[in-house]
Design a protein around this motif. Structure first.
Motif, PDB file in Angstrom:
ATOM      1  N   ALA A  85       0.863  -1.174   0.065  1.00 10.72           N
ATOM      2  CA  ALA A  85      -0.078  -0.006   0.106  1.00 10.72           C
ATOM      3  C   ALA A  85       0.692   1.363   0.060  1.00 10.72           C
ATOM      4  CB  ALA A  85      -0.858  -0.023   1.229  1.00 10.72           C
ATOM      5  N   ARG A  86       1.932   1.412   0.820  1.00  7.07           N
ATOM      6  CA  ARG A  86       2.772   2.476   0.620  1.00  7.07           C
ATOM      7  C   ARG A  86       3.390   2.809  -0.441  1.00  7.07           C
ATOM      8  NH1 ARG A  86       5.211   1.135   6.959  1.00  7.07           N
ATOM      9  NH2 ARG A  86       3.505   2.429   8.105  1.00  7.07           N
ATOM     10  N   SER A  87       4.146   1.575  -0.975  1.00  2.00           N
ATOM     11  CA  SER A  87       4.755   1.877  -2.128  1.00  2.00           C
ATOM     12  C   SER A  87       3.625   2.274  -3.306  1.00  2.00           C
ATOM     13  CB  SER A  87       5.684   0.513  -2.429  1.00  2.00           C
ATOM     14  OG  SER A  87       4.977  -0.618  -2.670  1.00  2.00           O
ATOM     15  N   TYR A  88       2.629   1.520  -3.504  1.00  2.00           N
ATOM     16  CA  TYR A  88       1.636   1.779  -4.335  1.00  2.00           C
ATOM     17  C   TYR A  88       1.539   3.188  -4.349  1.00  2.00           C
ATOM     18  CZ  TYR A  88      -2.507   0.746  -7.470  1.00  2.00           C
ATOM     19  OH  TYR A  88      -3.646   0.461  -8.173  1.00  2.00           O
ATOM     20  N   ARG A  89       1.093   3.943  -3.222  1.00  2.00           N
ATOM     21  CA  ARG A  89       0.586   5.024  -3.181  1.00  2.00           C
ATOM     22  C   ARG A  89       1.693   6.038  -3.336  1.00  2.00           C
ATOM     23  NH1 ARG A  89       1.065   9.065   1.623  1.00  2.00           N
ATOM     24  NH2 ARG A  89      -0.503  10.751   1.195  1.00  2.00           N
ATOM     25  N   ALA A  90       2.933   5.836  -3.083  1.00  2.00           N
ATOM     26  CA  ALA A  90       3.989   6.582  -3.415  1.00  2.00           C
ATOM     27  C   ALA A  90       4.414   6.783  -5.023  1.00  2.00           C
ATOM     28  CB  ALA A  90       5.297   6.259  -2.757  1.00  2.00           C
ATOM     29  N   ALA A  91       4.122   5.478  -5.278  1.00  2.55           N
ATOM     30  CA  ALA A  91       4.036   5.434  -7.196  1.00  2.55           C
ATOM     31  C   ALA A  91       2.908   6.379  -7.700  1.00  2.55           C
ATOM     32  CB  ALA A  91       4.121   4.153  -7.527  1.00  2.55           C
ATOM     33  N   LEU A  92       2.134   6.234  -7.364  1.00  4.78           N
ATOM     34  CA  LEU A  92       0.770   6.950  -7.877  1.00  4.78           C
ATOM     35  C   LEU A  92       0.857   8.582  -7.460  1.00  4.78           C
ATOM     36  CD1 LEU A  92      -2.442   4.796  -7.401  1.00  4.78           C
ATOM     37  CD2 LEU A  92      -0.847   4.847  -9.420  1.00  4.78           C
ATOM     38  N   ALA A  93       1.409   8.888  -6.365  1.00  7.29           N
ATOM     39  CA  ALA A  93       1.532  10.368  -5.753  1.00  7.29           C
ATOM     40  C   ALA A  93       2.597  11.002  -6.564  1.00  7.29           C
ATOM     41  CB  ALA A  93       1.760  10.155  -4.372  1.00  7.29           C
ATOM     42  N   ALA A  94       3.389  10.117  -7.195  1.00  7.41           N
ATOM     43  CA  ALA A  94       4.514  11.097  -7.818  1.00  7.41           C
ATOM     44  C   ALA A  94       4.035  11.401  -9.126  1.00  7.41           C
ATOM     45  CB  ALA A  94       5.783   9.902  -8.022  1.00  7.41           C
ATOM     46  N   HIS A  95       3.085  10.752  -9.917  1.00  6.42           N
ATOM     47  CA  HIS A  95       2.407  10.893 -11.096  1.00  6.42           C
ATOM     48  C   HIS A  95       0.908  11.020 -10.954  1.00  6.42           C
ATOM     49  CE1 HIS A  95       6.331  10.140 -12.312  1.00  6.42           C
ATOM     50  NE2 HIS A  95       6.391   8.776 -11.668  1.00  6.42           N
ATOM     51  N   PRO A  96       0.303  12.187 -10.337  1.00  8.19           N
ATOM     52  CA  PRO A  96      -1.174  12.162  -9.988  1.00  8.19           C
ATOM     53  C   PRO A  96      -1.877  12.235 -11.178  1.00  8.19           C
ATOM     54  CG  PRO A  96      -0.069  13.988  -9.367  1.00  8.19           C
ATOM     55  CD  PRO A  96       1.087  13.198  -9.615  1.00  8.19           C
ATOM     56  N   ASN A  97      -1.460  13.051 -12.302  1.00  7.86           N
ATOM     57  CA  ASN A  97      -1.888  13.063 -13.686  1.00  7.86           C
ATOM     58  C   ASN A  97      -2.324  11.808 -14.302  1.00  7.86           C
ATOM     59  OD1 ASN A  97      -2.298  15.753 -13.572  1.00  7.86           O
ATOM     60  ND2 ASN A  97      -0.371  16.339 -14.329  1.00  7.86           N
ATOM     61  N   LEU A  98      -1.488  10.779 -13.896  1.00  4.62           N
ATOM     62  CA  LEU A  98      -1.589   9.358 -14.608  1.00  4.62           C
ATOM     63  C   LEU A  98      -2.541   8.463 -13.918  1.00  4.62           C
ATOM     64  CD1 LEU A  98      -0.546   7.795 -16.881  1.00  4.62           C
ATOM     65  CD2 LEU A  98       1.100   6.810 -15.390  1.00  4.62           C
ATOM     66  N   VAL A  99      -2.847   9.021 -12.670  1.00  4.10           N
ATOM     67  CA  VAL A  99      -3.783   8.126 -11.879  1.00  4.10           C
ATOM     68  C   VAL A  99      -5.161   7.998 -12.365  1.00  4.10           C
ATOM     69  CG1 VAL A  99      -5.056   7.984  -9.650  1.00  4.10           C
ATOM     70  CG2 VAL A  99      -2.545   8.964  -9.599  1.00  4.10           C
ATOM     71  N   PRO A 100      -5.938   8.863 -12.969  1.00  7.04           N
ATOM     72  CA  PRO A 100      -7.227   8.391 -13.609  1.00  7.04           C
ATOM     73  C   PRO A 100      -7.192   7.301 -14.614  1.00  7.04           C
ATOM     74  CG  PRO A 100      -7.079  10.753 -13.423  1.00  7.04           C
ATOM     75  CD  PRO A 100      -5.838  10.074 -13.100  1.00  7.04           C
ATOM     76  N   PHE A 101      -6.111   7.167 -15.452  1.00 12.51           N
ATOM     77  CA  PHE A 101      -5.963   6.216 -16.091  1.00 12.51           C
ATOM     78  C   PHE A 101      -5.374   4.740 -15.843  1.00 12.51           C
ATOM     79  CE2 PHE A 101      -2.970   3.512 -18.968  1.00 12.51           C
ATOM     80  CZ  PHE A 101      -3.855   3.258 -20.197  1.00 12.51           C
TER      81      PHE A 101
END
Length: 223
Positions: A85-101
């Motif tokens: 969960a922590r690493s998943y969040r860190a990966a997404l938070a680093a690229h928030p514009n890509l999260v919806p995809f």
């Protein structure tokens, strides 16, 4: 004239530039034309390496998911879930514009599917029934994606006059934005801890029920 020692285009370079455009200008800003301009080539050249824009987005998403850590399940399911969960969040938070995809699902993405497989396998190997493992994966994803898509604390305007007497319980809300990162991180950890602690209690009930069923089947078979 001899051929250049290194090719002007490589899959890695294409993905890197695509992610820069997404991070800087948003998901909708990415086009093959703009990407070609950033790389200093003709748009037609990109199609020698990438079939479509959607295929490119899946490749970029795979790169982001490659940083997600699922190794903790070799220790125990709690460690695995928290580390994932922590690493998943860190990966997404680093690229928030890509999260919806990426939030739409793993689709056919190899890396995303391998991470999902590791999570599901880690949970079922620990004793969680498959149905629970699926729900735990989904619940954790809801928490992670929601946390990565935006800042709760950063959404409050830093103007004390807005809250005034009309919203007495929010009289200090104008201070939230200044501490947004800390509040968002701590809030995620609070929710994650509550999730894992709640699951621990559920796990004890599930395994106890499974043991009772197993004993019942053994008794019915005369064993």
């Amino acid at each position: 004239m001899g051929r250049p020692k290194s090719p002007q285009l490589t899959p890695d370079r294409i993905r890197e530039h695509a992610l820069v455009i997404i991070d800087t200008h948003g998901l909708e800003a990415l086009s093959m034309r703009k990407l070609a301009e950033a790389l200093g080539v003709r748009a037609a050249s990109l199609y020698n390496h990438v079939a479509t824009k959607e295929a490119l987005l899946h490749d970029v998403a795979n790169d982001v998911m490659a940083t997600v850590d699922t190794t903790g399940f070799s220790t125990d399911w709690r460690t695995g879930l928290v580390r994932w969960a922590r690493s998943y969040r860190a990966a997404l938070a680093a690229h928030p514009n890509l999260v919806p995809f990426m939030a739409s699902g793993p689709a056919r993405r190899e890396t995303s599917l391998s991470r999902a497989d590791a999570v599901h396998g880690g949970l079922t190997s620990a004793g969680w029934p498959p149905r629970y493992a699926t729900m735990i994966g989904a619940s954790t994803k809801y928490l992670v994606v929601g946390s990565a898509m935006g800042s709760f604390a950063g959404g409050f305007v830093d103007d004390a006059g807005i809250y005034d007497e009309r919203f007495p319980h929010l009289r200090n809300a104008h201070l939230l934005r200044e501490h947004a990162a800390e509040i968002d991180d701590d809030s995620f950890e609070l929710a994650l801890r509550a999730l894992v602690d709640g699951l621990q209690a559920q796990f004890e009930q599930v395994t106890e029920s499974s043991a009772e069923h197993a004993e019942g089947r053994q008794a019915d078979s005369g064993g």
